[in-house]
Design a protein around this motif. Structure first.
Motif, mmCIF file in Angstrom:
data_model
loop_
_atom_site.group_PDB
_atom_site.id
_atom_site.type_symbol
_atom_site.label_atom_id
_atom_site.label_comp_id
_atom_site.label_asym_id
_atom_site.label_seq_id
_atom_site.Cartn_x
_atom_site.Cartn_y
_atom_site.Cartn_z
ATOM 1 N N THR A 165 46.715 49.273 52.358
ATOM 2 C CA THR A 165 47.300 48.864 53.629
ATOM 3 C C THR A 165 47.990 50.080 54.250
ATOM 4 N N LEU A 210 51.073 50.331 55.096
ATOM 5 C CA LEU A 210 52.346 50.609 54.421
ATOM 6 C C LEU A 210 52.123 51.386 53.129
ATOM 7 N N GLU A 211 51.154 50.925 52.336
ATOM 8 C CA GLU A 211 50.894 51.582 51.059
ATOM 9 C C GLU A 211 50.464 53.032 51.268
ATOM 10 N N ILE A 237 60.388 51.938 51.680
ATOM 11 C CA ILE A 237 59.748 51.000 52.602
ATOM 12 C C ILE A 237 60.457 51.021 53.949
ATOM 13 N N ARG A 256 55.908 48.132 63.178
ATOM 14 C CA ARG A 256 55.856 47.671 61.793
ATOM 15 C C ARG A 256 54.850 46.554 61.573
ATOM 16 N N GLU A 257 54.350 45.980 62.682
ATOM 17 C CA GLU A 257 53.492 44.820 62.476
ATOM 18 C C GLU A 257 52.139 45.193 61.865
ATOM 19 N N THR A 308 40.768 49.556 58.677
ATOM 20 C CA THR A 308 40.244 48.611 59.659
ATOM 21 C C THR A 308 40.890 48.809 61.035
ATOM 22 N N GLN A 312 44.393 54.935 63.235
ATOM 23 C CA GLN A 312 44.255 55.558 61.906
ATOM 24 C C GLN A 312 44.871 56.951 61.932
ATOM 25 N N VAL A 363 58.812 44.646 56.265
ATOM 26 C CA VAL A 363 58.616 45.725 57.213
ATOM 27 C C VAL A 363 58.118 45.181 58.530
ATOM 28 N N ALA A 384 56.609 39.957 63.745
ATOM 29 C CA ALA A 384 55.377 39.982 64.539
ATOM 30 C C ALA A 384 54.171 39.806 63.645
ATOM 31 N N ARG A 409 33.678 50.736 62.430
ATOM 32 C CA ARG A 409 34.211 50.104 63.632
ATOM 33 C C ARG A 409 34.376 51.089 64.761
#
Lengths: 376, 266, 685, 261
Positions: free
Chosen positions: B106, B108-109, B141, B155-156, B164, B170, C679, C683, D39
């Motif tokens: 992800t 975050l990771e 984090i 942050r969303e 993705t 990216q 985090v 949203a 994509r």
């Protein structure tokens, strides 16, 4: 194998053995848990045992009284399967007795489970001394390799008078066991062991090993292993110009030995509990019935499987006299059996679960096993 | 922050300096005796036509290729023979020409991987979830969240698998990941490639903001409009050698540089 | 001198066969970068076909079938051609659909193809060895050189045919149009396509020629040793692969050189070392390991192939079987949902398993479930190195063996046999041995892992395979330490404060506790900076390095963790089974474990257990199928077919979408396990 | 496509540039071509036409999608949308090797010669789609006359050649299939100025011998000078096009140097 063939063969065999049968048995349903390596590298032994057992059961079923069915489980020669299969039979209350086993190591893993659930085992091909007295529920109708190897050692040194012997063995419990017993007995009887070496089960290339053997110039070579390797050792030894007397074990006592080793195994001396050439009526009808059912000659494993089946029949009969046959009563009955006749000689079990019996020494002559010219 | 870029002529001690940097592949000399220096607090452009050796320079600076000769100093220390991770841990972070995010991670990771050197809990502490280990993770984090805000992703997106996202996003993740290691110098390898004009302007703003955080930037870029607008100083490479070095307007007006790009009329 | 000469001659004959089979691996690897384990079985098929065609009649599936009784050369030629066609068919059906799949998928498929072919061969030709027929050449008396070096005429034929075939192939590859196209495709597929080379057809040709060479090697081997058998291809196949790697996989002269070197080393090693024959296989693997250590690309290989394995084992498009995506979509949603609530789902799973343990009435099913747990645990350990760190490891069983042997030797050989201690007195030692076995195995893992750091991808797999085999052969042959093939028996069942835990139910709950502990420990490490470093290495080692991750160190951590789990479970396994022997720790077991995680889903916590359930339960349930009772070998054939189908339609594994979060649970300010949520603010998308 | 004169056998009566308005059936016609990497859409709705006997260039800065377009035309990359027609035939779904057989040769970016194989083998491989062995030998002679340096190195491994020599080999390898269209991707990249001159002269020579050329060239000045028609790409789209003589160098320069407002 065809069921029809077995039935026909059993019919003939039933006639031949009819005088032995007593007709007082109750209508018991006996389920045999059969396990051995039935697929994979070492399936041949297990399948042969199964054929012999099938023949015996077909005959017992024909005779009336108890009926016998088989629940066959392939262990594929994998040790992990030992515990699972044992538990499968233990948990299945229909299973009255367990037969088979190609490998001592798998039987060793299974025995604690059988011991817990008190299920009797009658094995036919596992010869490790480690299995002696391992459980009151474990028996086998073969001699241990310690006993057999020692007999061969004495025979080789005393009877054959071989003075320089090279010992080869397959690197497993069986091979190490017979080789050790053979070596000790032969040395005690005055022979000199000029070298010893082991090979892994399933090896095909023995040239290097035999080159080493040739350098030691032995009079005789003892092969503590199975027929597949013994045949190749014989053939490759001849290819390297080695002319020493070849000796082997009951592991080599198999009609396949001649198919695989052909001319090279001529003169090899082996021992075993089954001798197709000994013309007792029981042996003769077994031979013809087996041929009729499977269109091939029986091996020593088939003979032991057959005898195990007949021994079971005798035990069931014995147990049935005192009420319904249970695992426990069957186990007791096994202990009481005395000299059950069979194609591998009479069967009696020692308290250790081992079988009391004698060995034949056989030589390959013109492509068949015959009694060796010199007997102890 | 400071609207005026630091005067490149002023004697700022260089954060990064290469002297006589030489890289060979087999018998081929990809970089031949290159000298250049990145001033502390600067946005320094490294430009040149395709195949001039820009990425090779960057790979040499970050330890991916061993220079055949030359000295590399970073933040006052020699980094010539060090390994990739060791150089990175001294505060030299980079992005890649073709975005190289970690496929299955992800956002975050991925960003947290950038902060690797900030973690030090022992395996036992991790298994037991000691207060120290939890605090370190929580702090990281939180900082990753700040950085995601900083690069304009918000942050969303933290829980999305990074690969993705759209290309432009990216790129931002990659920059956030690099910044997570709290670098002193950020190397950006064509961060604008494949973006439209709006995206490019946004990334350019981001690069300025990075510098405003006190991180020096070395930028490889083809879009001269952006280079012109962004860089304090340019080094131009051609055939693995320095063709020009100096103030962007002057460098880009240099006929030799123009020829290097557009080709020489014969 | 004549001793040496004879050994040399023996080695050359063996080397010739290895070299031929090595060509198969090398040729196909060069073009499609696939280690096709099934070549061992094509070797076997070639041997069986030749043998059958030469006989007047053969018994097939129990029926006597008349055969043409060809002469040796004709039979061999027909067999080689048929096997070549079979090789092409295998590629078409089982490998070609997976060209773009994750790298491990075709590898697992090739193992499954092996299993299928071997089981089918046993169904058709039976379990006994089939004698290779006598023919005229073979009856000639041996040639005797220098009075003491014996070589049969057929030995000379073997060497001559190997020489001819290798020369022919070299010329073909060097001179012919197709050969050039093959080399071009091996070097650069895109460029080959651009000059008009039909790469798919070239790959088919590589499979055809490779399979033909494997078959020829099989024919010569069968002739030399006088038999054909369904399992005859496994070890020679492994040796040929070793030879190919020794020589530098991808290089045809390398394969020839590797084969000859291996043949000679085996012959000389077996000839000069005490009890050398039993150590023979270990000798070749030691050679392999040493060579890969100093020269990772092999004798004549190109270094860049070592780098070709770079990148994700899981990566690549997973866009397979479009219409099937719907079938899996529901599963994926479920799993994806579950991975977001890791802690709760884990508790639920343990509760479910505990309920099963309480409610399952049959001891048999309890044992099956225990076996599932044991294999699931072991696979979880392997998953750390393969699934999370992305390093293909075929030597994992060694760690399992170390744990098992440590506790067995301590309890039985030292305490009971050595000091006559009553084992119920030292019950606590079992609990001490669990971490101790783990640590010992972890230490071994680091020791073995260090030299592999320079290797990547398939080379790494082969080297670790070598390690695993070495450890197993040591366990067989070092009788003084391990009791050798006799194994160690009488290992006491676990006891807790005087309460024996020997019943199947107690054992199940003990296994469940340990499994929960293993997953917990692994999960805690994976969901931290350590796990992130592992996955980063798996996905892009260079990028990870550039982020300041010291990748070498973290690879060793992964080895250590993996080894720890292996040793830890090994200790329990020994006390569960109460008997261990080297048979427990075969290469096949390692392959099974690898299959379990690929089947279940690499890099997930649940995948190893999903795979274990499928594997163990299928095998047990299949026993009762009447057809399997009549033909036992079809059980594995069936399993192989299922594996191939799963790999074709779901190459990323069944539970692939049970993605593991790599962030510490509860590290966010919010609720436990919702780090991302913390985090993300509110949203949600 | 076969003839005794080798690559020079198709003779065009006139230089096409002198009749820009003449309606000629295009040899290659690309419509609405789009290509995606996962994509990410790299090329979007590209239309272009290459008329026989011409040199057509595709220019634009790095990452504009030029190479991607070429790879899609020769069938290496799958199309997300669009059609490719060649010599009147729809080849959109044809395999790459079949396109070579139809007469398209592609000299890829960074040459991609088969480094481990000899120069001669590289050339022979170039003729893979042809069956005529004798003709192949003759074409090798013709091409070594065009590139004398290759003639001297026929037995040498291609990987040991210098960059310029490798580029010549890549071009020669492409010509070995006797293409009617030669696609060249950045043939001058990373080469020394004298070598660049040589390569660009060769492009003209190839056209003069009758082979149509589709060129991607970073060196925009030269591309504009050489070409009959120029397409300018930016961000995956064609943003500008005109005949080589009419195209405005300053606009192209602006695309490159970022001076454009």
């Amino acid at each position: 194998m065809t069921m029809k063939g077995i039935a026909a063969a059993a019919f003939g065999l039933g006639l031949a053995l009819a005088p032995l049968a007593t007709s007082t048995a109750r209508a018991e349903e006996i389920t045999i848990g059969f396990t051995a390596a039935l697929s994979g590298d070492f399936a041949a032994f297990g399948l042969n045992m199964r054929k012999g057992l099938d023949l015996a059961l077909a005959e017992l079923n024909k005779k009336g009284g108890a009926t016998y069915t088989i629940d066959a489980v392939d262990d594929r020669g994998e040790a992990r399967e030992g515990v699972l299969i044992a538990q499968r039979f233990c948990s299945d209350q229909k299973v009255d007795v367990v037969m088979g086993y190609s490998f001592s190591s798998i039987a060793l893993a299974a025995v604690p489970v059988f011991n817990d659930c008190k299920l009797p085992v009658l094995a036919s091909a596992v010869t490790s001394p480690a299995l002696s007295g391992v459980s009151p529920y474990f028996r086998r109708n073969v001699l241990t390799d310690a006993v057999q190897g020692a007999m061969m050692g004495t025979y080789a040194a005393k009877t054959l008078g071989e003075s320089k012997i090279y010992v080869l063995n397959q690197q497993d419990d069986y091979g190490i066991g017979v080789a050790k017993a053979f070596t000790e007995a032969a040395e005690k009887a005055g022979a000199k062991i000029v070298g010893s070496e082991s090979y892994l089960l399933g090896s095909k290339d023995f040239r290097t090993l035999l080159t080493k053997v040739r350098a030691a110039q032995p009079d005789a070579i003892f092969i503590g292993g199975f027929y597949t390797e013994a045949a190749k050792i014989a053939e490759q030894a001849r290819g390297l110009g080695i002319k020493a007397q070849l000796l082997s074990t009951d592991g080599a006592l198999n009609v396949e030995l001649m198919k695989l080793g052909r001319g090279a195994v001529e003169g090899m001396i082996v021992y075993g509990m089954f001798d197709p050439s000994v013309a007792t009526p029981a042996t003769a009808s077994f031979l013809s019935a087996y041929k009729a059912a499977f269109s091939e000659a029986p091996s020593a494993w088939a003979a032991l499987g057959y005898d195990a089946g007949m021994t079971l029949g005798a035990a069931v009969e014995l147990a049935a006299k005192d009420g319904p046959v249970t695992r426990e009563s069957l186990n007791t009955a096994f202990g009481k059996l005395k000299d059950v006749p069979g194609v591998t000689g009479p069967t009696t079990f020692l308290p250790s679960g081992d079988r009391n019996g004698a060995l034949y020494f056989l030589a390959v002559k013109d492509g068949t096993f015959t009694l060796a010219p010199k007997q102890p | 922050m400071s609207a005026a870029p630091p005067n490149p002529a002023a004697p700022t001690p260089a954060i990064l300096a290469a002297e006589g940097l030489t890289v060979r592949f087999g018998g081929l000399e990809a970089i031949g005796g290159l000298d250049f220096a990145v001033a502390r607090g600067a946005i320094h452009g490294l430009i040149g036509p395709n195949g001039a050796g820009k990425t090779t320079v960057l790979n040499a600076l970050t330890g991916f290729v061993r220079p055949a000769a030359g000295r590399l100093s970073f933040d006052g220390a020699e980094i010539g023979g060090l390994g990739v991770a060791a150089i990175a841990r001294r505060g030299l972070a980079r992005t890649f020409q073709n975005i190289r995010l970690f496929g299955a991670m992800t956002v975050l990771e991925s960003v947290l991987v950038g902060g690797h050197r900030g973690f030090g809990a022992s395996p036992l502490a991790l298994v037991l979830h000691t207060a120290g280990a939890r605090a370190a993770e929580r702090a990281a984090i939180a900082r990753a969240g700040e950085l995601l805000d900083f690069v304009g992703l918000g942050r969303e997106v933290a829980g999305r698998v990074a690969t993705t996202l759209s290309y432009g996003h990216q790129r931002r993740v990659e920059i956030a990941r690099a910044l997570m290691s709290e670098p002193k110098l950020l190397l950006l390898d064509e961060p604008l490639a494949g973006m439209n004009a709006v995206e490019k302007a946004e990334i350019a703003d981001l690069v300025r903001a990075v510098r405003a955080r006190g991180v020096s930037v070395l930028l490889i870029e083809h879009d001269m409009q952006i280079v012109r607008a962004l860089c304090d100083r340019l080094t131009v490479l051609e055939y693995g050698k320095r063709l020009a070095d100096g103030d962007p307007e002057a460098v880009l007006a240099d006929p030799a540089v123009q020829a290097a790009y557009l080709g020489r009329a014969r | 001198m004549d001793y040496f000469g004879q050994l040399l001659a023996n080695g050359l004959v063996l080397g010739a066969v290895y070299a031929l089979a090595a060509v198969a691996f090398t040729l196909v690897y060069g073009v499609v970068r696939l280690v096709n384990f099934a070549f061992g079985e094509l070797f076997m098929v070639g041997a069986f076909l030749t043998t059958s065609l030469m006989l007047p009649e053969v018994r097939l599936v129990g029926h006597v079938v008349p055969m043409p009784g060809f002469s040796f050369p004709v039979a061999a030629l027909v067999a080689v051609l048929l096997t070549a066609a079979l090789g092409v068919a295998v590629d078409r059906i089982a490998y070609r659909p997976l060209r773009r799949a994750p790298r491990l998928a075709p590898l697992i498929t090739s193992i499954a193809v092996s299993v299928v072919l071997q089981s089918l061969a046993q169904t058709v030709w039976g379990a006994e060895e089939l004698r290779f027929p006598e023919f005229e050449l073979a009856t000639y008396p041996p040639v005797v050189l220098f009075d003491s070096i014996y070589l049969s005429v057929m030995d000379l034929v073997v060497m001559a045919s190997a020489l001819c075939a290798m020369t022919g192939l070299t010329l073909f590859v060097a001179r012919s149009s197709l050969g050039r196209a093959m080399r071009a495709s091996a070097e650069d597929q895109t460029a080959a396509l651009l000059v008009g080379v039909p790469v798919d057809r070239v790959v088919a040709a590589a499979f055809a020629i490779g399979s033909g060479f494997a078959a020829l090697a099989g024919v010569l081997y069968a002739q030399t040793y006088g038999f054909a058998h369904s399992s005859m291809g496994f070890l020679p196949g492994l040796k040929a692969l070793t030879a190919a790697v020794l020589g530098g996989i991808g290089s045809i002269p390398g394969a020839a050189l590797g084969g000859v070197v291996l043949g000679l080393v085996e012959a000389l090693g077996a000839g000069y070392l005490p009890n050398g024959t039993a150590w023979k296989d270990a000798i070749s693997f030691v050679l392999l390991v040493l060579l890969l250590y100093v020269r990772p690309q092999g004798l004549l290989g190109r270094p860049e192939l070592n780098a070709a394995g770079r990148g994700s084992l899981l990566g690549g498009a997973a866009e397979m079987g479009g219409w099937l995506r719907g079938v899996f979509a529901g599963l994926d949603r479920l799993l994806a949902g579950s991975s977001a609530r890791g802690g709760a789902v884990a508790l639920g799973a343990v509760a479910l398993a505990a309920a099963a343990g309480l409610l399952v009435p049959s001891d048999y099913w309890l044992r099956i479930l225990t076996t599932v747990l044991i294999y699931g645990m072991l696979a979880s350990g392997l998953n750390v190195i393969v699934g999370f760190a992305g390093l293909l490891d075929l030597g994992f069983v060694a760690f399992w063996a170390v744990g098992s042997y440590l506790t067995s030797i301590l309890f039985v050989l030292v305490l009971k046999d050595g000091f006559g201690v009553a084992l119920q007195e030292t019950w606590w030692l079992f609990y001490l041995n669990l971490p101790l076995g783990g640590l010992l195995a972890a230490a071994l893992a680091v020791l073995l892992g260090t030299p592999t750091l320079r290797l990547r991808g398939d080379y790494l797999a082969i080297m670790t395979l070598g390690f695993g085999e070495i450890v197993r052969i040591v366990a067989i042959n070092w009788v003084g330490l391990t009791n050798g093939p006799m194994g160690i028996r009488g290992i006491p069942a676990p006891v807790l404060f005087g309460v024996p835990l020997g019943t199947p139910r107690a054992q199940f709950f003990l296994a469940l506790t340990l499994a929960a502990a293993v997953v917990f420990i692994v999960a805690r490490l994976v969901r931290s900076y350590v796990g992130r470093a592992w996955v980063a290495i798996r996905e892009d080692e260079e990028a990870a390095e550039a982020m300041g991750v010291p990748t070498a160190r973290y690879k060793l951590y992964a080895y250590a963790m993996s080894g720890f789990v292996g040793g830890f479970v090994g200790v329990f396994y020994a006390h569960y089974q109460q008997y261990i022997s080297p048979l427990n720790f075969s290469l096949f077991e390692n392959i099974i474990l690898l299959m379990l995680i690929v089947l279940g889903g690499l890099g997930t916590f649940i995948g190893p257990f999903v795979g274990a359930v499928i594997w163990i339960v299928f095998l047990q349930v299949a026993i009762d199928i009447p057809f399997v009772q009549a033909y036992p070998e079809t059980r594995f054939a069936l399993l192989g077919v299922i594996l191939i189908a799963l790999m074709l339609f779901r190459p990323q594994g069944l539970a692939a979408s049970a993605r593991v979060p790599l962030v510490m649970a509860g590290a966010g300010p919010g609720k436990a396990g919702r780090a991302e949520g913390a985090v993300a603010g509110r949203a949600g998308t | 496509m076969s003839g005794p004169a080798g690559i020079g056998h198709i003779v065009h009566p006139t230089a096409p540039t002198s009749h820009p308005a003449l309606p000629v059936e295009p040899l290659l016609e690309v419509r609405g071509l789009s290509v995606s990497y996962g994509r990410i859409r790299a090329v979007e709705g590209v239309d272009l036409a290459v008329e026989p006997g011409r040199i057509v260039s595709l220019v634009g800065s790095n990452g504009a999608g030029k190479s991607t377009t070429l790879m899609a035309i020769s069938g290496i990359l799958p199309l997300a949308a669009g059609t490719v027609r060649f010599a009147g035939e729809d080849i959109t779904r044809l395999a790459p090797e079949a396109r070579v057989g139809r007469g398209i040769a592609h000299v890829p970016e960074r040459r991609r010669v088969f480094a481990g194989m000899s120069v001669r083998e590289n050339l022979v491989l170039g003729g893979y789609s042809r069956g005529d062995r004798a003709e192949i030998e003759r074409d090798i002679d013709t091409l070594t006359a065009l590139f004398p340096i290759l003639g001297k190195r026929l037995g040498q491994a291609a990987g040991t050649l210098s960059g310029g020599e490798q580029q010549m080999l890549a071009i020669a390898r492409g010509l070995m299939s006797r293409p009617s269209l030669l696609i060249m991707d950045e043939p001058t990249m990373g080469l020394a100025p004298q070598v660049i001159d040589l390569i660009l002269d060769t492009v003209l020579e190839i056209r003069a011998r009758g082979t149509t050329v589709l060129l991607v060239e970073q060196n925009a000045v030269e591309a504009m000078r050489l070409s009959d028609h120029v397409y300018v790409m930016r961000l995956g789209r064609i943003v500008h096009q005109d005949s080589g003589s009419n195209i405005d160098p300053d606009r192209v320069k602006a695309f490159y140097m970022g001076a454009e407002a």
